[in-house]
Design a protein around this motif. Structure first.
Motif, PDB file in Angstrom:
ATOM      1  N   GLU A   1     -24.277 -12.329  11.900  1.00 58.84           N
ATOM      2  CA  GLU A   1     -23.786 -10.974  12.127  1.00 58.84           C
ATOM      3  C   GLU A   1     -22.772 -10.593  11.062  1.00 58.84           C
ATOM      4  O   GLU A   1     -22.183 -11.451  10.406  1.00 58.84           O
ATOM      5  N   THR A   2     -22.552  -9.308  10.894  1.00 54.61           N
ATOM      6  CA  THR A   2     -21.545  -8.823   9.960  1.00 54.61           C
ATOM      7  C   THR A   2     -20.158  -9.088  10.534  1.00 54.61           C
ATOM      8  O   THR A   2     -19.871  -8.750  11.679  1.00 54.61           O
ATOM      9  N   ILE A   3     -19.297  -9.692   9.706  1.00 52.59           N
ATOM     10  CA  ILE A   3     -17.946 -10.004  10.169  1.00 52.59           C
ATOM     11  C   ILE A   3     -17.043  -8.795   9.941  1.00 52.59           C
ATOM     12  O   ILE A   3     -17.206  -8.060   8.962  1.00 52.59           O
ATOM     13  N   ARG A   4     -16.111  -8.585  10.866  1.00 56.89           N
ATOM     14  CA  ARG A   4     -15.144  -7.482  10.760  1.00 56.89           C
ATOM     15  C   ARG A   4     -13.739  -8.083  10.802  1.00 56.89           C
ATOM     16  O   ARG A   4     -13.369  -8.723  11.788  1.00 56.89           O
ATOM     17  N   ILE A   5     -12.981  -7.882   9.736  1.00 62.99           N
ATOM     18  CA  ILE A   5     -11.600  -8.368   9.681  1.00 62.99           C
ATOM     19  C   ILE A   5     -10.678  -7.158   9.669  1.00 62.99           C
ATOM     20  O   ILE A   5     -10.778  -6.283   8.799  1.00 62.99           O
ATOM     21  N   MET A   6      -9.793  -7.092  10.667  1.00 68.17           N
ATOM     22  CA  MET A   6      -8.851  -5.976  10.798  1.00 68.17           C
ATOM     23  C   MET A   6      -7.503  -6.387  10.201  1.00 68.17           C
ATOM     24  O   MET A   6      -6.929  -7.402  10.581  1.00 68.17           O
ATOM     25  N   ILE A   7      -7.007  -5.578   9.269  1.00 66.74           N
ATOM     26  CA  ILE A   7      -5.750  -5.866   8.577  1.00 66.74           C
ATOM     27  C   ILE A   7      -4.765  -4.735   8.860  1.00 66.74           C
ATOM     28  O   ILE A   7      -5.023  -3.569   8.523  1.00 66.74           O
ATOM     29  N   ASP A   8      -3.662  -5.069   9.496  1.00 63.17           N
ATOM     30  CA  ASP A   8      -2.620  -4.080   9.797  1.00 63.17           C
ATOM     31  C   ASP A   8      -1.633  -4.023   8.634  1.00 63.17           C
ATOM     32  O   ASP A   8      -1.035  -5.047   8.260  1.00 63.17           O
ATOM     33  N   LEU A   9      -1.437  -2.839   8.081  1.00 64.35           N
ATOM     34  CA  LEU A   9      -0.518  -2.626   6.963  1.00 64.35           C
ATOM     35  C   LEU A   9       0.628  -1.718   7.409  1.00 64.35           C
ATOM     36  O   LEU A   9       0.408  -0.713   8.088  1.00 64.35           O
ATOM     37  N   ARG A  10       1.834  -2.100   6.975  1.00 67.31           N
ATOM     38  CA  ARG A  10       3.009  -1.284   7.323  1.00 67.31           C
ATOM     39  C   ARG A  10       3.944  -1.234   6.118  1.00 67.31           C
ATOM     40  O   ARG A  10       4.404  -2.274   5.646  1.00 67.31           O
ATOM     41  N   ASN A  11       4.195  -0.061   5.619  1.00 75.83           N
ATOM     42  CA  ASN A  11       5.116   0.135   4.495  1.00 75.83           C
ATOM     43  C   ASN A  11       6.520   0.340   5.059  1.00 75.83           C
ATOM     44  O   ASN A  11       6.801   1.359   5.705  1.00 75.83           O
ATOM     45  N   ARG A  12       7.433  -0.598   4.798  1.00 82.29           N
ATOM     46  CA  ARG A  12       8.765  -0.560   5.397  1.00 82.29           C
ATOM     47  C   ARG A  12       9.778   0.231   4.553  1.00 82.29           C
ATOM     48  O   ARG A  12      10.955   0.284   4.889  1.00 82.29           O
ATOM     49  N   ASN A  13       9.323   0.782   3.446  1.00 83.15           N
ATOM     50  CA  ASN A  13      10.270   1.539   2.619  1.00 83.15           C
ATOM     51  C   ASN A  13       9.650   2.863   2.180  1.00 83.15           C
ATOM     52  O   ASN A  13       8.532   3.187   2.572  1.00 83.15           O
ATOM     53  N   ILE A  14      10.365   3.592   1.361  1.00 83.98           N
ATOM     54  CA  ILE A  14       9.917   4.928   0.969  1.00 83.98           C
ATOM     55  C   ILE A  14       9.102   4.906  -0.323  1.00 83.98           C
ATOM     56  O   ILE A  14       8.837   5.955  -0.916  1.00 83.98           O
ATOM     57  N   LEU A  15       8.700   3.696  -0.725  1.00 82.83           N
ATOM     58  CA  LEU A  15       7.901   3.583  -1.938  1.00 82.83           C
ATOM     59  C   LEU A  15       6.470   4.044  -1.676  1.00 82.83           C
ATOM     60  O   LEU A  15       5.855   3.651  -0.693  1.00 82.83           O
ATOM     61  N   ASN A  16       5.943   4.871  -2.561  1.00 85.38           N
ATOM     62  CA  ASN A  16       4.565   5.313  -2.462  1.00 85.38           C
ATOM     63  C   ASN A  16       3.683   4.309  -3.213  1.00 85.38           C
ATOM     64  O   ASN A  16       3.725   4.230  -4.438  1.00 85.38           O
ATOM     65  N   ILE A  17       2.899   3.541  -2.454  1.00 86.41           N
ATOM     66  CA  ILE A  17       2.071   2.491  -3.052  1.00 86.41           C
ATOM     67  C   ILE A  17       0.671   3.054  -3.270  1.00 86.41           C
ATOM     68  O   ILE A  17      -0.086   3.262  -2.320  1.00 86.41           O
ATOM     69  N   THR A  18       0.344   3.291  -4.512  1.00 89.69           N
ATOM     70  CA  THR A  18      -0.960   3.881  -4.833  1.00 89.69           C
ATOM     71  C   THR A  18      -1.978   2.847  -5.313  1.00 89.69           C
ATOM     72  O   THR A  18      -3.180   3.090  -5.264  1.00 89.69           O
ATOM     73  N   ASP A  19      -1.494   1.717  -5.803  1.00 90.33           N
ATOM     74  CA  ASP A  19      -2.388   0.681  -6.335  1.00 90.33           C
ATOM     75  C   ASP A  19      -2.226  -0.593  -5.523  1.00 90.33           C
ATOM     76  O   ASP A  19      -1.415  -1.460  -5.843  1.00 90.33           O
ATOM     77  N   MET A  20      -2.995  -0.682  -4.423  1.00 84.53           N
ATOM     78  CA  MET A  20      -2.947  -1.868  -3.556  1.00 84.53           C
ATOM     79  C   MET A  20      -4.344  -2.435  -3.434  1.00 84.53           C
ATOM     80  O   MET A  20      -5.315  -1.704  -3.225  1.00 84.53           O
ATOM     81  N   LYS A  21      -4.450  -3.753  -3.562  1.00 83.50           N
ATOM     82  CA  LYS A  21      -5.729  -4.446  -3.419  1.00 83.50           C
ATOM     83  C   LYS A  21      -5.608  -5.569  -2.408  1.00 83.50           C
ATOM     84  O   LYS A  21      -4.624  -6.298  -2.388  1.00 83.50           O
ATOM     85  N   ILE A  22      -6.655  -5.671  -1.578  1.00 85.50           N
ATOM     86  CA  ILE A  22      -6.732  -6.744  -0.584  1.00 85.50           C
ATOM     87  C   ILE A  22      -7.911  -7.634  -0.967  1.00 85.50           C
ATOM     88  O   ILE A  22      -9.043  -7.154  -1.094  1.00 85.50           O
ATOM     89  N   LYS A  23      -7.634  -8.902  -1.169  1.00 84.19           N
ATOM     90  CA  LYS A  23      -8.683  -9.831  -1.579  1.00 84.19           C
ATOM     91  C   LYS A  23      -8.852 -10.917  -0.525  1.00 84.19           C
ATOM     92  O   LYS A  23      -7.888 -11.568  -0.130  1.00 84.19           O
TER      93      LYS A  23
END
Length: 213
Positions: A1-23
């Motif tokens: 079956e197709t696996i589903r991985i759920m990743i919770d992301l939380r930005n704790r500061n006021i930085l605007n993160i435009t270039d994020m990669k999850i490997k």
């Protein structure tokens, strides 16, 4: 079956993160996903991964690496994933018809990731069996009051085997036709012999027959 991985992301500061990669990486998984996070934003990323259906059973652990602007800022290891053993024989068939004859090709496929030993069974009554032949040759199997033609197979993952079942009524119809013709010819050309019998009483005594011809 197709696996589903759920990743919770939380930005704790006021930085605007435009270039994020999850490997995600492991023995069998290699997946990279790009995303972004606004200041103080929280969101959930769902990463899906489809395995090769023929992948052998194994236990695996996935490592998650989080990169921002090309720099690794977070690593999560030992996320458990298990590919279980499964095997399922898929059956498909095609039929060709001709005069008083049918040829059925039955294909069996091991749609699993482990080797499968199976007894393939085709239900067939006694009288039907008289006019039926198979390739490869099968044997008669009786189970639960039913009669089958059976073949033992050993299929590797993704392997196929075929059974060709031919029902040929031509010989049977030919034999019956010849028998009918011979019977008709016998009644047409036979010599008639008529036998008549008659009994004649020659003598009686005390109410009983003493002589008869």
């Amino acid at each position: 079956e197709t696996i589903r991985i759920m990743i919770d992301l939380r930005n704790r500061n006021i930085l605007n993160i435009t270039d994020m990669k999850i490997k995600l990486s492991s023995i069998v998984i290699n997946k990279e996903t790009a995303t972004s996070l606004n200041p103080l934003e929280e969101k959930t990323i769902i990463v899906t991964y489809s395995f090769d259906p023929m992948e052998p059973p194994k236990k695996d652990t996935v490592t998650l690496n989080l990169y921002v602007n090309g720099e690794s800022i977070r690593t999560i290891e030992n996320i458990p994933v298990e590919i279980i053993a499964y095997s399922d024989i898929i059956k498909s068939s095609g039929l060709e018809k001709s005069f008083l004859k049918t040829e059925k090709k039955i294909t069996y496929t091991n749609d699993g990731n482990i080797r499968k030993q199976e007894t393939l069974k085709i239900e067939m009554g006694f009288f039907e069996d008289i006019v039926t032949s198979t390739n490869p040759k099968t044997y008669v199997l009786k189970e639960d009051g039913k009669r089958y033609r059976a073949l033992d197979v050993d299929l590797k993952p993704g392997a196929k085997t075929e059974i060709i079942v031919v029902k040929n009524f031509r010989l049977l119809v030919g034999v019956i036709t010849v028998a009918i013709i011979l019977t008709i010819l016998y009644f047409i050309f036979r010599s008639l012999i008529v036998v008549k019998k008659q009994a004649v009483i020659l003598g009686t005594k005390e109410g009983g027959i003493t002589e008869m011809k």
